[in-house]
Every structure is written in C-alpha cells, then in structure tokens.
Design an enzyme around this catalytic site. Structure first.
Site, PDB file in Angstrom:
ATOM      1  N   CYS A   1       0.824  -1.222   0.000  1.00 36.90           N
ATOM      2  CA  CYS A   1       0.000   0.000   0.000  1.00 36.90           C
ATOM      3  C   CYS A   1       0.856   1.270   0.000  1.00 36.90           C
ATOM      4  O   CYS A   1       1.973   1.268   0.510  1.00 36.90           O
ATOM      5  CB  CYS A   1      -0.855   0.057   1.242  1.00 36.90           C
ATOM      6  SG  CYS A   1      -1.794  -1.420   1.542  1.00 36.90           S
TER       7      CYS A   1
ATOM      8  N   ARG B   1       5.199   0.195  -5.902  1.00 32.85           N
ATOM      9  CA  ARG B   1       5.160  -0.590  -4.668  1.00 32.85           C
ATOM     10  C   ARG B   1       4.254  -1.818  -4.804  1.00 32.85           C
ATOM     11  O   ARG B   1       4.318  -2.732  -3.990  1.00 32.85           O
ATOM     12  CB  ARG B   1       4.649   0.273  -3.508  1.00 32.85           C
ATOM     13  CG  ARG B   1       5.573   1.425  -3.175  1.00 32.85           C
ATOM     14  CD  ARG B   1       4.866   2.428  -2.308  1.00 32.85           C
ATOM     15  NE  ARG B   1       4.630   1.928  -0.967  1.00 32.85           N
ATOM     16  CZ  ARG B   1       5.473   2.013   0.042  1.00 32.85           C
ATOM     17  NH1 ARG B   1       6.650   2.571  -0.155  1.00 32.85           N
ATOM     18  NH2 ARG B   1       5.169   1.564   1.231  1.00 32.85           N
TER      19      ARG B   1
ATOM     20  N   TRP C   1      -2.960  -2.778  -1.472  1.00 30.43           N
ATOM     21  CA  TRP C   1      -2.511  -4.131  -1.830  1.00 30.43           C
ATOM     22  C   TRP C   1      -3.259  -5.058  -0.883  1.00 30.43           C
ATOM     23  O   TRP C   1      -3.005  -5.044   0.323  1.00 30.43           O
ATOM     24  CB  TRP C   1      -1.004  -4.218  -1.627  1.00 30.43           C
ATOM     25  CG  TRP C   1      -0.342  -5.400  -2.256  1.00 30.43           C
ATOM     26  CD1 TRP C   1      -0.135  -5.617  -3.590  1.00 30.43           C
ATOM     27  CD2 TRP C   1       0.237  -6.523  -1.587  1.00 30.43           C
ATOM     28  NE1 TRP C   1       0.524  -6.799  -3.778  1.00 30.43           N
ATOM     29  CE2 TRP C   1       0.763  -7.375  -2.573  1.00 30.43           C
ATOM     30  CE3 TRP C   1       0.355  -6.894  -0.254  1.00 30.43           C
ATOM     31  CZ2 TRP C   1       1.408  -8.566  -2.277  1.00 30.43           C
ATOM     32  CZ3 TRP C   1       0.991  -8.088   0.054  1.00 30.43           C
ATOM     33  CH2 TRP C   1       1.507  -8.907  -0.955  1.00 30.43           C
TER      34      TRP C   1
ATOM     35  N   ASN D   1      -1.713   1.916   5.772  1.00 33.72           N
ATOM     36  CA  ASN D   1      -0.734   0.989   5.229  1.00 33.72           C
ATOM     37  C   ASN D   1      -0.290   0.096   6.378  1.00 33.72           C
ATOM     38  O   ASN D   1       0.049   0.600   7.443  1.00 33.72           O
ATOM     39  CB  ASN D   1       0.445   1.827   4.690  1.00 33.72           C
ATOM     40  CG  ASN D   1       1.526   0.981   4.073  1.00 33.72           C
ATOM     41  OD1 ASN D   1       1.394  -0.222   3.993  1.00 33.72           O
ATOM     42  ND2 ASN D   1       2.594   1.631   3.630  1.00 33.72           N
ATOM     43  N   GLY D   2      -0.337  -1.238   6.208  1.00 30.23           N
ATOM     44  CA  GLY D   2       0.073  -2.146   7.282  1.00 30.23           C
ATOM     45  C   GLY D   2      -1.024  -3.130   7.604  1.00 30.23           C
ATOM     46  O   GLY D   2      -1.978  -3.293   6.848  1.00 30.23           O
TER      47      GLY D   2
ATOM     48  N   GLU E   1      18.670 -16.373  -8.737  1.00 31.95           N
ATOM     49  CA  GLU E   1      18.215 -15.021  -9.060  1.00 31.95           C
ATOM     50  C   GLU E   1      17.673 -14.961 -10.496  1.00 31.95           C
ATOM     51  O   GLU E   1      16.655 -14.323 -10.752  1.00 31.95           O
ATOM     52  CB  GLU E   1      19.371 -14.024  -8.844  1.00 31.95           C
ATOM     53  CG  GLU E   1      19.093 -12.594  -9.241  1.00 31.95           C
ATOM     54  CD  GLU E   1      17.908 -11.940  -8.533  1.00 31.95           C
ATOM     55  OE1 GLU E   1      17.388 -12.483  -7.553  1.00 31.95           O
ATOM     56  OE2 GLU E   1      17.482 -10.874  -9.002  1.00 31.95           O
TER      57      GLU E   1
ATOM     58  N   LYS F   1      13.898 -13.891 -11.454  1.00 37.79           N
ATOM     59  CA  LYS F   1      13.558 -12.815 -12.405  1.00 37.79           C
ATOM     60  C   LYS F   1      12.557 -13.329 -13.437  1.00 37.79           C
ATOM     61  O   LYS F   1      11.567 -12.671 -13.724  1.00 37.79           O
ATOM     62  CB  LYS F   1      14.799 -12.297 -13.153  1.00 37.79           C
ATOM     63  CG  LYS F   1      15.765 -11.421 -12.380  1.00 37.79           C
ATOM     64  CD  LYS F   1      15.318 -10.017 -12.151  1.00 37.79           C
ATOM     65  CE  LYS F   1      14.534  -9.853 -10.891  1.00 37.79           C
ATOM     66  NZ  LYS F   1      15.140  -9.881  -9.628  1.00 37.79           N
TER      67      LYS F   1
ATOM     68  N   GLU G   1       9.088 -13.966 -11.843  1.00 42.27           N
ATOM     69  CA  GLU G   1       8.433 -12.725 -11.405  1.00 42.27           C
ATOM     70  C   GLU G   1       7.730 -12.015 -12.560  1.00 42.27           C
ATOM     71  O   GLU G   1       6.613 -11.544 -12.407  1.00 42.27           O
ATOM     72  CB  GLU G   1       9.474 -11.745 -10.843  1.00 42.27           C
ATOM     73  CG  GLU G   1       9.841 -11.957  -9.400  1.00 42.27           C
ATOM     74  CD  GLU G   1      10.901 -10.960  -8.935  1.00 42.27           C
ATOM     75  OE1 GLU G   1      10.738 -10.407  -7.848  1.00 42.27           O
ATOM     76  OE2 GLU G   1      11.903 -10.725  -9.654  1.00 42.27           O
TER      77      GLU G   1
ATOM     78  N   HIS H   1      20.272 -35.650  -8.534  1.00 38.49           N
ATOM     79  CA  HIS H   1      19.480 -35.988  -7.349  1.00 38.49           C
ATOM     80  C   HIS H   1      18.022 -35.575  -7.499  1.00 38.49           C
ATOM     81  O   HIS H   1      17.357 -35.300  -6.506  1.00 38.49           O
ATOM     82  CB  HIS H   1      20.106 -35.348  -6.105  1.00 38.49           C
ATOM     83  CG  HIS H   1      21.511 -35.801  -5.875  1.00 38.49           C
ATOM     84  ND1 HIS H   1      21.815 -37.084  -5.483  1.00 38.49           N
ATOM     85  CD2 HIS H   1      22.701 -35.166  -6.039  1.00 38.49           C
ATOM     86  CE1 HIS H   1      23.129 -37.215  -5.391  1.00 38.49           C
ATOM     87  NE2 HIS H   1      23.691 -36.058  -5.732  1.00 38.49           N
TER      88      HIS H   1
ATOM     89  N   LYS I   1       6.683  -4.062  -4.554  1.00 38.28           N
ATOM     90  CA  LYS I   1       8.091  -3.661  -4.526  1.00 38.28           C
ATOM     91  C   LYS I   1       8.624  -3.672  -3.102  1.00 38.28           C
ATOM     92  O   LYS I   1       9.743  -4.084  -2.848  1.00 38.28           O
ATOM     93  CB  LYS I   1       8.203  -2.251  -5.127  1.00 38.28           C
ATOM     94  CG  LYS I   1       9.610  -1.694  -5.167  1.00 38.28           C
ATOM     95  CD  LYS I   1      10.406  -2.387  -6.229  1.00 38.28           C
ATOM     96  CE  LYS I   1      11.852  -1.951  -6.259  1.00 38.28           C
ATOM     97  NZ  LYS I   1      12.662  -2.954  -6.978  1.00 38.28           N
TER      98      LYS I   1
END
Ligand code: G6P
Length: 610
Positions: free
Chosen positions: A2, A27, A75, A100-101, A483, A487, A490, A506, A605
């Site tokens: 948010c 965000r 969000w 926010n939270g 990473e 990417k 995402e 394995h 974000k």
C-alpha cells in the site's frame, strides 16, 4: 505494498495526490482511492478497483477538487481488491482514513465497535481505525488527540493519514512499523509513504520515526513522539535532486534500470576505493574499529537481496571469514544461538521490508557484536536502526523486479568482505589491490555485457511458449541461477527453478525433455570442467540448453545447445557481470508474453507487512 499520499494546501491538491499515487505504483497495488475536502466542510471520495488511471478517470468525471486530501493505493490483505475494500474508509460520513500495514487485533476491535453500534461496510482491518476514531471523538476535542487515543488500541503495523469533515484544512498522520515521510512546502505540507511520491512538489523531507504522530495544516506541521512530546525531526534536502521516477526513452522502468547499472555501480564505488584499497569508512565512521572486532558474519535478507547474501557468503569464506546467510522470515522465528564476535548484516533495496526489519530488531536484543545494513533508500528504517550503513546509491528503483539494486548490493558486499578480511589479517595488500582493480573495471564490463541484448532478444522467442525452465550454476553461479529463475518467474510467470548443477542427478534430471529449457551460467573458473559434465548430462537426455559461457570456455553450439559468448572477466566479479544477461532474458521473454513488467501481478516492490 500500500501507498499513502496526503496534502494540505491553498491550491487544489487532487493533481498532487494522483501524481503521488502514480509514483507509488511501483510498490504494487490492486485498487486505489482518494478523499478531498474544501473549506465549506464538504468531503468527497472516490474508490476504484484496478489501476490509478481508472481512479483518475472517475475523479475527472466527478470533477473532484479540494484543498485537503488523502489518497491511497491498496494491496489486498483483508478482503478482495474491490472498490468497497479500497481506501479511504469512512466513519459516519465525517472521518476518512487511509492505512498501510496490518492491524492484528482488528477482529476484537471490530466486535467491540459493532457492539457499540457501528456498521461495517468492508472486510478490511482499516475500517476499524475509522470507527475507532469516531468512537473516541468528543466535541471540542482536537483531532490529533483523538487519533492518538485511537492508535493506542491498535496492535500490528500501521501508517495512517486521517481527515475529518469537521476539522477542515487539517490532516493527522501517524506511523508505527510502516514508513511515512513529511514533505515540507511553502504554506503547504504533504505526507507520503516514500519521498518519491512528492518530488514534483517538494525536495524537503522529514522522516517520521516509530510512534510519531504529525498534524499538518497550511501554516504548520507539528510532530509528536510516542510519549506525546512535541519534537523536531531533521530536514533532509539532499539525495532527492535526481528524479528517477521518469522512464525516459525506455519502454519499461525495468529496462531503464538494467541499463543504469554501470552508472549505479560507479556511484556505489565513488569515493570508497583508491587504486589499490577499499576504505573501511565506506561502512561508517566507526567501521574500521567495529569490523576489527568481529570473527563471523550473519547476513539476513529477503527475495533478491537474499540471493546477494548467498553470493557474498562465497566471498567472505574465500577471504577467511565465516559467514551464515538466512531468509529474514525464518531467522526471526528460530531459536538463535549467537556466535561470539558476530556482525549482523541486513541487505535491502527498500530498507523497509517487514521481516528484515524485525530480524534486525531481534538481533539487537540478542546481542550481536554490531549491526550493518547495505541499503538503497536514505532515511529508511533499516538505515536509521543499524550501527553501520553503506548506501548503494543506485537511485530509485521502480520496477518491482530488482536489478540495479542487486548488482550494487553485490558491489558493496564485495567491498565489505574484502575490508573485513583485511582488518582481520586474512586478506593481504596484494589480494586487496587485485580486487580493487577488478572493481574499477566493473562498470565498464557491465556496460559491455549490456550489448548482449540483441542476441538475447532472439533467444527469448524460444521461451515464450514454455511452461517451465531450469537454471543451473556452480559456486557463486548457483545463487545467481536462483536469481535468474526468480527474475523469469516474477515477470514472465513461467515456472522457473534453479539448482546447484551438482544436484542435477538428485532429482531435476527426471524433468529434462524437449519442453524444459535449461539455462546454464558457465564462466571460466575452477568449476568449469565439472559444469561441462552437467551440460553433457542434460544433452544426453534431449534437453535444450542455453549456455552463457566465457568465450575461452571452448563450448560450441550443437542442435540442442545454444551458446551465448561472454567476455572473460576477473573471476571475483562474475556474479555482477553474469546477472546482466539473466535480467535481459527475463525482460525479453516478458515483453513477448506481454505481461505487466514493472508491476507484475500479485507482487509488491516494498513488502512492509509480514
Ligand atoms: C519484494 C520485491 C523484491 C525484493 C524483496 C526484498 O519481494 O518484489 O524485488 O527483492 O521484496 O526487498 P528489499 O527491499 O528488502 O530488498
């Protein structure tokens, strides 16, 4: 996550609020809303599911104007991303709140307020705050005191902005666990989750501290600390001159940020290395003394930052310093045995990731020798609460998928590992000089890695119809493979996994067939021959290979193996160089798939809630 924007001015604040929300889009959010009032004690609000653009259209249609206003991107955590659940939330047609939270005791409060006669119109935890403020409101009681009383009932994390139809020209904001900044203008004041939201209207900021509450009107901003004492917070004016919220000629922020890496790394290094040495002061005035007093390092981070930590462990260990790395959300709930003389390091682009921040606070209680953060956001909570700080200076990173924050973090980590080794006698002057020289070359080498864009563009078509992809690497290239896979998943939504190449037998080998592209990162190092055997294992089973290989690695293309040749670079800095083609690959695949690259679905974000 948010975002909050609020403003009190003598002009119409609606364009300021909308521009602020656009700037906070990075965000992550799924709905947006705003409320404004004028001096004639009228308050109007608009809330929409979806993008800020939808909100803007509705605001235009309703011809909303006002001199005091609060705005929000939500969000979803409690309840679907619908207009009803979007903020601001209202009580009695007078109190408006954006938040926010997460309010952890919202169910108890909701029941208490229902019993007191309040009716709820959303599923959110935020609505309890609006009703709670109304509940405590008494005639002639200043709004700031009422809000103060209400927030003492809240458990969890919040930053809020509140306006009241009956107190025109005034906004109260408060923070506990979520970031909030006060923007200072001329006869106008602003509140936001991030200074970036306010750059078009001010470059003067005061970062609110935990427990702070602020009242803004056009004539003044008054800050109170947790104890209710009036306080001043330092005004920060630097660091905000450069407004990197613009995309320039790039189609996406992510592409722009990938291309900014040579300059960003240059900024990370600037003033911190000489020809042959890395300066301990890069990590703070007391760093030389503090780093001499440690034997081991514990690094904690989330997401992409966690992958930097994994790479850094190889460096610390190469330089004779024991190093542990852990995901913050795991670290904070384990029974930790603190090693003696251990430095606690957090890595974070935003400096506000809830789990990383909680891990730091826990570490301080547990008694680590000292704390250090490597971070990209000035004035963020991690920066304010750590004993030592190294700012990565990458500039604002807007794309949700982290790129330049990652490579600048790696740069700072290589400096930290080298300095720590030297101060503890495990790195000698010759070794340090070799590393310093490699670091000097780094921006130029990253720049030349960017020229791979065209060949990667051609490869990307092979991936766009695939459901899965496998990334392989050894040594530091293993976390880099993680990473690369992160990417790709995402932003292209392709299921991607990464393995240490030695683990292939394995399990993952069972997945290999023509539909499983396998990406291998093969710089020329001591593990190359072993990696070649893993490549053989994949080709023998009909797998389609894409190998990013050092030119001198003697790998040639076959029907089932495409080779992307890379320059030979000093081994120690290969993680920074090899991240570039992996970022470009994810980007180009996502372009073909037409996904929302800068704001991928369901992701944020800055993850300021647990
Ligand atoms: C979110 C972002 C990632 C980031 C992670 C950690 O998940 O989408 O890009 O790596 O948070 O964030 P931090 O700001 O602590 O590096």
């Amino acid at each position: 996550m948010c975002g909050i924007v609020a403003a009190v001015a003598q002009r119409n604040v609606v364009p300021i609020l909308l521009e602020g929300l656009k700037r906070l889009e990075y965000r992550g959010y799924d709905s947006a809303g705003l409320a404004v009032s004028t001096d004639d004690k009228e308050i109007k609000s608009v809330r929409k599911a979806g993008k800020v653009n939808h909100l803007t259209e509705q605001v235009k249609e309703d011809n909303l104007i006002g001199t005091t206003g609060i705005a929000h991107t939500r969000w979803a955590t409690h309840g679907q991303p619908t207009a009803e659940n979007a903020h601001p939330h209202c009580s009695g047609g007078t109190i408006m709140v954006v938040h926010n939270g997460i309010i952890e005791n919202h169910e108890v409060l909701r029941q208490k307020l229902i019993n007191a006669g309040y009716t709820f119109s959303s599923q959110t935890d935020t609505e309890v705050i609006a009703h709670l403020i109304a509940y405590y409101q008494k005639e002639n009681h200043p709004l700031s005191e009422v809000v103060k009383q209400a927030v003492t009932c809240l458990e969890g994390a919040y930053s809020i902005a509140v306006m009241d139809r009956l107190s025109p020209g005034k906004i109260i904001a408060a923070r506990s666990g979520s970031p909030l900044v006060l923007g200072v203008g001329i006869e106008e004041y602003f509140i936001a989750s991030d200074p970036l939201a306010l750059l078009p209207v001010t470059h003067q900021f005061q970062f609110l501290e935990e427990g702070d509450l602020v009242e803004i009107t056009t004539s003044q901003a008054t800050i109170y600390d947790q104890q209710g004492k009036q306080v001043q917070r330092p005004v920060a004016t630097d660091h905000f001159e450069f407004d990197s919220a613009e995309k320039g000629n790039f189609k996406h922020y992510m592409l722009k940020e990938i291309h900014e890496q040579p300059e960003a790394i240059n900024n990370t290094l600037e003033g911190r290395i000489t020809e042959n040495r890395i300066l301990p002061q890069s990590f703070g005035c007391d760093a030389e003394k503090l780093l001499k007093e440690i034997d081991t390092v514990q690094i904690v981070a989330c997401g992409t930052s966690y992958h930097s930590a994994m790479i850094a462990r190889y460096w610390f260990e190469t330089f004779g310093i024991a190093c542990q790395v852990e995901i913050a959300s795991e670290f904070r709930y384990r029974n930790i045995v603190v090693p003696k003389r251990c430095l606690f390091v957090t890595l974070s682009q935003s400096g506000e990731t809830a789990d990383t921040l909680s891990a730091l606070r826990l570490a301080k209680k547990l008694g680590y020798a000292s704390t250090l953060t490597i971070c990209n956001v000035h004035g963020s909570s991690l920066v304010r609460e750590s004993a030592m700080v190294c700012m990565t200076r990458a500039g604002a990173e807007i794309g949700v998928a982290s790129t330049k924050a990652f490579t600048t973090q790696l740069t700072a980590l290589l400096m930290l590992a080298t300095v720590t080794g030297r101060l503890n006698g495990t790195v000698d002057a010759k070794q340090e000089s070799t590393i310093a020289q490699a670091l000097h070359k780094l921006p130029g080498l990253v720049k030349s890695a960017l020229t791979l864009k065209n060949s990667i563009q051609h490869l990307a078509a092979d991936f766009s119809h695939k459901q899965h992809a496998l990334f392989l690497g050894r040594g530091t290239m293993y976390p880099l493979a993680l990473e690369g896979a992160l990417k790709l998943k995402e932003i292209s939504y392709i299921h991607a996994e990464a393995y240490a190449a030695g683990e292939l037998k394995h399990g993952p080998l069972a997945l290999i067939d023509v539909d499983m592209p396998v990406i291998v990162i093969a710089p020329k190092n001591a593990l190359l021959e072993k990696l070649k055997s893993n490549i053989e294992e994949v080709s023998a089973r009909g797998g389609q290979l894409y190998v990013f290989a050092d030119r001198s690695a003697n790998l040639t293309e076959t029907n089932c193996m495409k080779v992307i040749h890379m320059d030979t670079v000093p081994d120690i800095i290969t993680p920074m160089i090899c991240s570039v083609p992996l970022q470009l690959l994810a980007y180009e695949v996502a372009v073909i798939k037409g996904t929302d690259i800068d704001q991928p679905r369901n992701l944020a974000k800055s993850v300021t809630v647990e």
